[in-house]
Structure formats: structure tokens, C-alpha cells
Design a protein around this motif. Sequence first.
Motif: not given
Length: 110
Positions: A94, A96-98, A100-105
Motif C-alpha cells: 500500500t 508503494w502504491a501511494k 507510485e500514484a503520487q509520481k503518476r499524478l
Amino acid sequence: MSMQSALRTIASRTLRGAQRTQTRKMGAGPPGGFWAEGAQPEGHVNGRLFNETPPPPGQSRKWESWEAPWYLAFGTVTVMLVLGLNNKPNTSSTEWAKVEAQKRLDAAEK
């Protein structure tokens, strides 16, 4: 031999076997339990840790040769575990997912 007589024979043998069995005793220690009078080995003194005699009033107990290194090692390991486990990196999926999501945003905003 009829079926009825065979069943009676089997039932009576089973009943006799059940009557012969002893009741199960839990613990199987000496009569009266471990702390009963006469159950302790000769020279055993109840109520003393490791059979040490307490020091006279006003005097402290003398440490044995192994105690200081043992307490030092136990304290050191405790401190290392507390500090190490509190400062370990968070490797959960979870987290890592946070990230990664921040990087993509952030990449999508540019």
C-alpha cells in the motif's frame, strides 16, 4: 448361536471391560501433589529462588560472574530491537502504491 445371544455376549464383555478401567488421574505426581509433605527431595527448601539463602538484613546479594554480562547483553539487544524495528523502512504494497500514484499524478500534471 442366535443373533440376540451374540449381541448380549458382546454387550456384557464390553460392560465388564468398562467396569475394570480405572479413573484417569491428572498429573500423575506424588500423592497429595508436588507441594505435599514429604514429596520434596531431601534438602529442598521451599520459597527460595534457586535455593539461595537470603543475605543478612542490611546487606545486598552478591552478583555471580555471569549476571553482569547477561544483563548488559539483554539490555543491548532490547535497545537494538526497539530502535531497529521503529526505524525500519516501510515496504508494504500500500505504501508503494501511494508513492507510485503520487509520481503518476505529478507526471500527468506536467
